[in-house]
Write a protein that holds these residues in place. Structure first.
Motif, PDB file in Angstrom:
ATOM      1  N   ASP A 643    -106.956 -28.670  31.450  1.00 56.83           N
ATOM      2  CA  ASP A 643    -106.641 -30.008  31.956  1.00 56.83           C
ATOM      3  C   ASP A 643    -107.779 -30.542  32.815  1.00 56.83           C
ATOM      4  O   ASP A 643    -108.125 -31.725  32.744  1.00 56.83           O
ATOM      5  N   PHE A 645    -110.956 -29.843  32.667  1.00 60.72           N
ATOM      6  CA  PHE A 645    -112.081 -30.277  31.829  1.00 60.72           C
ATOM      7  C   PHE A 645    -111.762 -31.599  31.131  1.00 60.72           C
ATOM      8  O   PHE A 645    -112.629 -32.431  30.922  1.00 60.72           O
ATOM      9  N   ASN A 646    -110.509 -31.771  30.782  1.00 55.00           N
ATOM     10  CA  ASN A 646    -110.117 -33.031  30.133  1.00 55.00           C
ATOM     11  C   ASN A 646    -110.336 -34.212  31.082  1.00 55.00           C
ATOM     12  O   ASN A 646    -110.873 -35.243  30.693  1.00 55.00           O
ATOM     13  N   ILE A 647    -109.948 -33.997  32.336  1.00 54.02           N
ATOM     14  CA  ILE A 647    -110.067 -35.094  33.302  1.00 54.02           C
ATOM     15  C   ILE A 647    -111.520 -35.508  33.524  1.00 54.02           C
ATOM     16  O   ILE A 647    -111.810 -36.681  33.720  1.00 54.02           O
ATOM     17  N   GLN A 649    -114.003 -35.316  31.346  1.00 51.94           N
ATOM     18  CA  GLN A 649    -114.770 -35.523  30.100  1.00 51.94           C
ATOM     19  C   GLN A 649    -115.768 -36.680  30.191  1.00 51.94           C
ATOM     20  O   GLN A 649    -116.876 -36.591  29.677  1.00 51.94           O
TER      21      GLN A 649
ATOM     22  N   THR B 128    -100.115 -26.895  29.215  1.00 52.44           N
ATOM     23  CA  THR B 128    -100.893 -27.825  30.034  1.00 52.44           C
ATOM     24  C   THR B 128    -100.335 -29.232  29.923  1.00 52.44           C
ATOM     25  O   THR B 128     -99.646 -29.559  28.958  1.00 52.44           O
ATOM     26  N   PHE B 129    -100.629 -30.045  30.891  1.00 53.70           N
ATOM     27  CA  PHE B 129    -100.102 -31.405  30.780  1.00 53.70           C
ATOM     28  C   PHE B 129    -100.853 -32.215  29.737  1.00 53.70           C
ATOM     29  O   PHE B 129    -100.308 -33.124  29.148  1.00 53.70           O
ATOM     30  N   THR B 130    -102.084 -31.847  29.465  1.00 52.63           N
ATOM     31  CA  THR B 130    -102.806 -32.502  28.380  1.00 52.63           C
ATOM     32  C   THR B 130    -102.039 -32.338  27.067  1.00 52.63           C
ATOM     33  O   THR B 130    -101.936 -33.259  26.266  1.00 52.63           O
ATOM     34  N   ARG B 459    -109.181 -37.426  27.230  1.00 52.29           N
ATOM     35  CA  ARG B 459    -109.555 -38.567  28.049  1.00 52.29           C
ATOM     36  C   ARG B 459    -110.691 -39.385  27.437  1.00 52.29           C
ATOM     37  O   ARG B 459    -110.698 -40.599  27.494  1.00 52.29           O
ATOM     38  N   ILE B 460    -111.634 -38.679  26.865  1.00 51.24           N
ATOM     39  CA  ILE B 460    -112.802 -39.393  26.338  1.00 51.24           C
ATOM     40  C   ILE B 460    -112.398 -40.204  25.115  1.00 51.24           C
ATOM     41  O   ILE B 460    -112.927 -41.287  24.859  1.00 51.24           O
TER      42      ILE B 460
END
Lengths: 755, 755
Positions: A643, A645-647, A649, B128-130, B459-460
């Motif tokens: 998560d 790393f997602n935030i 990106q 994960t929340f993702t 996100r990206i």
């Protein structure tokens, strides 16, 4: 108008009846003005108002006569600078008119036609400096070409001569079958010229010259891009997979035939459900110890191999990536040679081939899907350099982790991430050559009364094309560097080089997409006609941003790699510690981050290569530290790393971009340092300045946010970018001619206009 | 490892052998660590080092067992948060290990694997929340569709039903001739349905409904874009040129047959040498008073008409623009109806037609070149609304200036600048629908041990598509507004509306180019296959940025128009005066330009529509004043106005862009104000916030340079854009479904995936 006093109104009458922008409001303004002038007699007033009746406009002859009177006065008094002065002259220096100065000036203001600009309407055959700008030769084109070609000049020359032969005339049929066969026959010719096997070991008939191989890929890209990709699939992906993943027994059996195109083949990795995340592929290779065979199988439709070049028509074999299953155990992805067709091109039993059909571009390449229905292959078909099955039927590998082994295998196949960005570079060069040569000849608009001027004389047109030309030159030097690093790589550098190649693949292909988009728009309707080749260049390279790894995914990988280097340094430091670290590592820069430097705008400073590089380095280090800090904070707060790393990106893209930009600038500067010819060096320095400053301008939001620069400086940089474009414009045609793309490849009629 | 103490090393062994990122350096670090631990016996040390021998790696089973041991411990102790704690647990709380805390933590730092992130490697089936983010219905799609369709809902429904018929299945042949005929027959069907003549007066069989006509253009654009352009050429350009430039005698003779497609025709304006600068065209129409005829003539090859739709195959007549010559006098550009082919489609004498051949897109439209070799036409064929020749053979016009007359004529043809941006809007909607529906279903990568997640959860990916979706919604509302203004226009507003339409044409078509580029890349290889239609959408609309005026040229015109408004106000003021003027006109804003506001970052402020609009207005006014000031300075310094305008071209683009962005935001906000349905309103407000903030983010360099915002604020805005994307993501699919594009038009298989 016999009354010379009234002639003072002529310029105003002429303007309201001829100006394309004036509206009814202006008629009213002028009418009101006339009504309010007490020095006019009633008769005079009537006379003047009659010239403003919208219902009965003056005849064309009357308007022409007004113009004639004005022009005559201007010719006699070339220094006249305002409308009111013109009025005085027309009135034959009438005293009453002279006294109305204030009223007339106010009228001009009310009409919005004051100042010298309005006078422009009356000037004829204007000799503006915009018109005079033109192409010039200030350096020797051939010398610059030599610098670009470097040690590969000989092979480049050879490839150019081959692709300029009559049989390499572009295929114009829209019939995909015809196009595919043409491309195949071109590949045959290239193989016959020993260009396909250039990278293979000499003992298998190859040229053992990887540097030349990449130069071939790049030079071929001046020609049809389907040809390049078909060539790359056969000799690069298919051949190199055998060479990199196989062992001696595979080399001797296959390499010679692959190099001569006797054995066309495929590289079957991507599956419908697994492209970017190819590690998750589902095709299986089940080992049968009794028969010493593998059974290759596609478990469901979405696990079919997809987009596979050479599959739809020509491929006889394929390197197939599949999960190796022994007994109950899954040993991760390994590679196997699987026959697809017999020598008569008949598809073998158990193999189902689909055709990807029409694509946006590259329709000369026969992409297809492949499904395997329990296809049995002998044990020796496993490409066993990194893993094998021993006599007892047990799995053996020097790399026990399946992931790690797979990424090691992929690492050996990274050549495509050199070949594709270099092919993209050539396409960008072609596009820029066409667009700049056209813009130098295509004339449109001009000063009032003057001839039309070449569109490249317009500042906005320079802005559209020249920074991209500079970036393309910069990318050239950077890709030369990456190629050299790749060829000379050793174990300890592998990770860095893989990441660099992945990043430069994204950098170069995105540049090409942007370049060709701008070339299309900058050449207007002409660039929409297929004959001018922007069409093919644009559509063929469109997939380059996806090929060999989606650019956005690759950028994340590059950034992760940068972070993993960085993390080792700061470990468990707290936030302050990290900030200190950044400052430690950016000392040279920090010393400059003071009000004097952040506002420094002298030309010498702005044009200084050291300033550029420091600014790039500062951005690289700061974005990296900031992403690291943010990530650490998120993870420390209890977030799953996935998560976290997602935030970040979005920031990760910045990290990768800043890293790549620094590399590109550094290598452009280094390339220039080695140039001996003074004139070539001078123009390259200018191009490097333009590259650096236009990148800083692009990132000015970041620099201002960070405080590394203040507004006064970013504004000065914008002006300097404009200035550099203007200064480089006369060299623009020579700069694209230095790419030395064969005319027969360029082909676009608009690149060969002569006025 | 029987010795439980040594099990403390298991996490490290596992990581170095399984982690894809660790390199040889890490092996050395770990070896050194083991060598330096004095509490280990020699035998223990040897044992540990043997696990690190690169030449004899552990078998896969050993590595799997390590993983099993680690996972077991974690399952029993789910709260374990660091690698060292894991080591302690594995060592069964060994006291010696506990004492080595500092050393182990240092090792983690040296290896760069410290913190919770490293623990992620061991967590399975991560929740994960993702991963959890998904599509949701939070508003009624049909209600939003109704809001978008507005008063045109009925005609939109009719058009959708026609283009969903089986005979409207897309043409897949690559044979241009087949495609052109198919498009022609589709146009026939549309004419039969009385859709072509929708804008014509009722007395000539038309529908007299311009609003519906534009809605037809837009809705047809969900289908094949060649169809839309062919339709627009016939009923818009050809028919409307007769209606706008001709008089009663032309209407009664032609309009009915044009509307029924009995009389296919062309709009022949552009010439090879004169595209943007069409005023300079060279075709002549010489009047012969004796015969009461005109002779239409092409003086040289580069003066041929080019890119003319309907010319290559179907056109029987054309509205030809040519310079009218009477005697020795050139009366500027006028329009004439010239027959091209007879009823049997045979090209008439004196006419030479060329075929533009293959194009990047729109290959269902038969574009061609036309040359006239002294073609004689009767006097009545002059379209004589704005100029005519009287009985005596003299030129007559209510507009004596040739330029002004020509621009007045062009002004009546501005409908294309409504039709094209609305067609572009529909294409953007199609692209976004395909890309977002695919991204919601396409899964790739995922948390360690968890399933793969839809790529729209990244996100990206949200960043790539959702701001563009917001901008497309914004453009929808703005184009509704421009259409309304256009339909209700009166004389005094003409200039403003023409400029607005020209600007919105550029704004919308550039948005479409950007949207489709992003959709292509975001959908990877799938979007390269023609079956998924991004190909056609992208290539067909590529020329929209050139059609109806090159966007860059139009933006210069828009800016000039803004300036001419502005100049009237400041006239001969000095620099201080201008600055004062700007401040006068921006009082509401200036009051906010103080340290509190420039740094204000509360959510409520950042999300406030008033803040957004003020920021946009401020930018609009400031860029305009700054360009005006610069121009004035340059001209006052003695520069030719032509040169001065060239120098500020770059700023002029900013002026036009800022103006258009303000209009778009204002109209999006106004559109939302009128929405009654609460849930629709809520989601539209979010989209409007995303539009506004992402535009501000795009322009942050400008806002920082100007000092209107400080870094703390632009950074907060960036975060807010990310946050909005995340919040909107569950609605993304509903938001594209609200466009209500017929499935048969969408067609792309990737838009209909179901997992």
């Amino acid at each position: 108008m016999k009354n010379s006093k009234l002639k003072a109104f002529i310029p105003f009458f002429y303007l309201v009846w001829s100006d394309d922008l004036l509206t009814n409001t202006e008629f009213l303004t002028l009418q009101k003005f006339i009504l309010s002038q007490s020095w006019l007699s009633n008769e005079e007033r009537e006379n003047l108002l009659s010239k403003l009746a919208v219902s009965s406009p003056p005849s064309r002859e009357v308007v022409d006569h007004w113009k004639f009177e004005i022009e005559t006065v201007i010719q006699e008094n070339p220094s006249v600078k305002s409308l009111f002065n013109l009025s005085i002259l027309l009135s034959e220096m009438d005293k009453i008119i002279k006294d109305q100065s204030a009223a007339f000036v106010q009228l001009e203001i009310d009409l919005g036609i004051s100042g010298e600009e309005a006078m422009g309407n009356f000037k004829t055959l204007a000799n503006t400096f915009t018109s005079k700008d033109q192409t010039n030769n200030r350096f020797e084109i051939e010398k610059l070409t030599q610098i670009l070609d470097g040690k590969q000049a000989a092979i480049i020359k050879k490839v150019k001569s081959v692709i300029s032969r009559p049989e390499f005339a572009y295929e114009t049929s829209t019939d995909t079958a015809v196009y595919r066969e043409k491309v195949y026959s071109w590949c045959k010719t290239l193989a016959d010229e020993n260009l396909g096997n250039m990278a293979y070991p000499k003992q298998y008939g190859g040229g053992e010259n990887i540097a030349d191989y990449f130069a071939i890929m790049e030079t071929l890209s001046y020609h049809d891009l389907s040809l390049v990709i078909k060539f790359g699939v056969q000799f690069g992906l298919w051949g190199m997979s055998v060479q990199s993943l196989g062992t001696e027994k595979h080399y001797s059996k296959y390499l010679k035939d692959i190099g001569s195109l006797q054995l066309p083949g495929c590289f079957a990795m991507t599956e419908t459900n697994h492209g970017s995340n190819v590690k998750g592929m589902e095709t299986t290779a089940t080992y049968n110890h009794k028969n010493q065979t593998f059974t290759i199988h596609t478990p469901h439709e979405k696990a079919q191999k997809e987009y596979i070049g050479n599959a739809a028509v020509h491929g006889q074999m394929a390197t197939v990536f599949a999960k190796l299953i022994i007994g109950e155990t899954d040993y991760g992805v390994n590679a196997f040679i699987v026959p697809l067709r017999d020598a008569n091109s008949t598809v073998l039993e158990g193999i189902t081939i689909g055709d990807c059909g029409l694509k946006m571009g590259l329709n000369g390449v026969d992409n297809g899907t492949i499904r395997f229905d329990n296809v049995v292959i002998p044990k020796e078909n496993m490409l066993d350099r990194f893993a094998s099955i021993n006599e007892k039927g047990e799995f053996e590998s020097p790399i026990p982790s399946d992931n790690r082994r797979f990424f090691t295998m992929l690492g050996t196949l990274v050549g495509g991430r050199i070949g594709i960005p270099r092919s993209a570079l050539a396409a960008a060069k072609s596009g820029l050559t066409i667009a700049i040569k056209y813009s130098d000849q295509r004339k449109q608009f001009g000063p009032e009364g003057g001839s039309e001027v070449p569109i490249l004389n317009y500042r906005i047109h320079q802005r559209r094309l020249l920074p991209l030309l500079a970036k393309t030159y910069a990318t050239h030097f950077a890709l030369q560097y990456v190629t050299k690093r790749f060829i000379a790589k050793n174990e300890s550098e592998m990770q860095e080089i893989e990441s660099l190649a992945a990043g430069m693949k994204a950098y170069s292909t995105w540049n090409t997409t942007a370049v060709l988009q701008e070339c299309r728009e900058a050449c207007g309707g002409k660039a929409y006609l297929s004959e001018n080749r922007i069409d093919a260049l644009k559509n063929d390279t469109e997939i380059y941003t996806t090929f060999e790894g989606d650019n956005t995914v690759l950028m994340q990988l590059v950034a992760k790699n940068r972070l993993s280097e960085f993390r080792k340094s700061f470990g468990q430091m707290d936030a302050m510690g990290i900030i200190n670290y950044v400052y430690e590592n950016a000392k040279t820069v920090i010393s400059e981050k003071n009000p004097i430097v952040t506002r420094k705008t002298e030309d010498a400073h702005l044009m200084d290569g050291e300033f550029h590089l420091e600014a790039f380095q500062y951005r690289e280090k700061t974005t990296l530290a900031s992403a690291a800090k943010r990530l650490k904070k998120l993870i420390d707060s209890g977030l799953d790393p996935y998560d976290a790393f997602n935030i970040v990106q979005h920031q990760m893209i910045d990290v990768a971009q800043a890293y790549l930009e620094r590399i590109v600038l550094e290598q452009f500067q280094e390339g220039i340092r080695l140039i001996e010819d003074q004139k070539s060096k001078e123009i390259m320095v200018k191009m490097c300045q333009l590259y650096a400053l236009s990148q800083i301008e692009k990132n000015k939001g970041w620099y201002l946010e960070d405080g590394y620069m203040e507004a006064v400086k970013t504004k000065a940089i914008r002006k300097m970018v404009n200035q550099l474009c203007w200064e480089i414009r006369p060299d623009a045609v020579s700069l694209v001619n230095a790419f030395a793309i064969p005319d027969s490849c360029l082909a676009a009629p608009i690149a060969f206009l002569k006025h």
